[in-house]
Write a protein that holds these residues in place. Sequence first.
Motif, PDB file in Angstrom:
ATOM      1  N   THR A  14      -4.134   0.470  -1.911  1.00  0.00           N
ATOM      2  CA  THR A  14      -3.568  -0.854  -2.162  1.00  0.00           C
ATOM      3  C   THR A  14      -4.037  -1.319  -3.537  1.00  0.00           C
ATOM      4  O   THR A  14      -5.237  -1.508  -3.758  1.00  0.00           O
ATOM      5  CB  THR A  14      -4.037  -1.861  -1.091  1.00  0.00           C
ATOM      6  N   THR A  44      -7.465   6.245   6.504  1.00  0.00           N
ATOM      7  CA  THR A  44      -6.007   6.420   6.509  1.00  0.00           C
ATOM      8  C   THR A  44      -5.463   6.991   5.208  1.00  0.00           C
ATOM      9  O   THR A  44      -4.365   7.532   5.186  1.00  0.00           O
ATOM     10  CB  THR A  44      -5.301   5.074   6.765  1.00  0.00           C
ATOM     11  N   THR A  96      -5.506  11.842   4.769  1.00  0.00           N
ATOM     12  CA  THR A  96      -6.108  10.812   5.616  1.00  0.00           C
ATOM     13  C   THR A  96      -7.624  10.715   5.470  1.00  0.00           C
ATOM     14  O   THR A  96      -8.215   9.788   5.992  1.00  0.00           O
ATOM     15  CB  THR A  96      -5.770  11.047   7.091  1.00  0.00           C
ATOM     16  N   GLN A 155       0.629   5.679   0.638  1.00  0.00           N
ATOM     17  CA  GLN A 155      -0.136   6.748   1.266  1.00  0.00           C
ATOM     18  C   GLN A 155      -0.467   7.821   0.232  1.00  0.00           C
ATOM     19  O   GLN A 155       0.421   8.284  -0.481  1.00  0.00           O
ATOM     20  CB  GLN A 155       0.687   7.379   2.390  1.00  0.00           C
ATOM     21  N   PRO A 196       0.827  -1.216   0.000  1.00  0.00           N
ATOM     22  CA  PRO A 196       0.000   0.000   0.000  1.00  0.00           C
ATOM     23  C   PRO A 196       0.857   1.261   0.000  1.00  0.00           C
ATOM     24  O   PRO A 196       1.975   1.269   0.519  1.00  0.00           O
ATOM     25  CB  PRO A 196      -0.815  -0.114   1.285  1.00  0.00           C
ATOM     26  N   ASP A 230      -8.405   3.045   1.679  1.00  0.00           N
ATOM     27  CA  ASP A 230      -8.904   3.134   3.051  1.00  0.00           C
ATOM     28  C   ASP A 230      -9.346   4.567   3.292  1.00  0.00           C
ATOM     29  O   ASP A 230      -8.528   5.494   3.239  1.00  0.00           O
ATOM     30  CB  ASP A 230      -7.817   2.727   4.033  1.00  0.00           C
ATOM     31  N   GLN A 231     -10.625   4.755   3.580  1.00  0.00           N
ATOM     32  CA  GLN A 231     -11.188   6.102   3.706  1.00  0.00           C
ATOM     33  C   GLN A 231     -10.653   6.857   4.920  1.00  0.00           C
ATOM     34  O   GLN A 231     -10.609   8.080   4.918  1.00  0.00           O
ATOM     35  CB  GLN A 231     -12.710   6.008   3.786  1.00  0.00           C
ATOM     36  N   ASP A 266      -7.832  -0.553  -3.916  1.00  0.00           N
ATOM     37  CA  ASP A 266      -8.695  -0.303  -2.769  1.00  0.00           C
ATOM     38  C   ASP A 266      -8.132   0.889  -2.018  1.00  0.00           C
ATOM     39  O   ASP A 266      -6.913   1.040  -1.905  1.00  0.00           O
ATOM     40  CB  ASP A 266      -8.745  -1.516  -1.845  1.00  0.00           C
TER      41      ASP A 266
END
Length: 100
Positions: free
Chosen positions: A50, A46, A22, A5, A3, A43-44, A41
């Motif tokens: 990925t 963080t 974030t 950021q 993943p 992460d909503q 995908d």
Amino acid sequence: AKPLQLSKNYSFGIANYTRAITLPLLRTVRVYQAGLPVACDVDQLTGLVTPHAAWAAGAPITADFDFLVRVRFAKDYFPFTRNSMASAQATVELVEDFGQ
């Protein structure tokens, strides 16, 4: 797949600043590698992205997205001026909550 950021880069003259994202808005996130869309995908909370397949070595990764910024009111009370029975005017100052 590793993943990554989401981040946004800002430039102010010769100074540069990178902000970790974030709170991306999921429906707006588009990720590209070497200019081609990548299925992934997000992460909503963080902002970690990925990919469904491994990243290609050495190819640049970019993204388009909107994101939310957490803020709070600078004061607990805001005086207002009533212009008429139907309207009022107030000045409200917001302060960004960093690291929340």
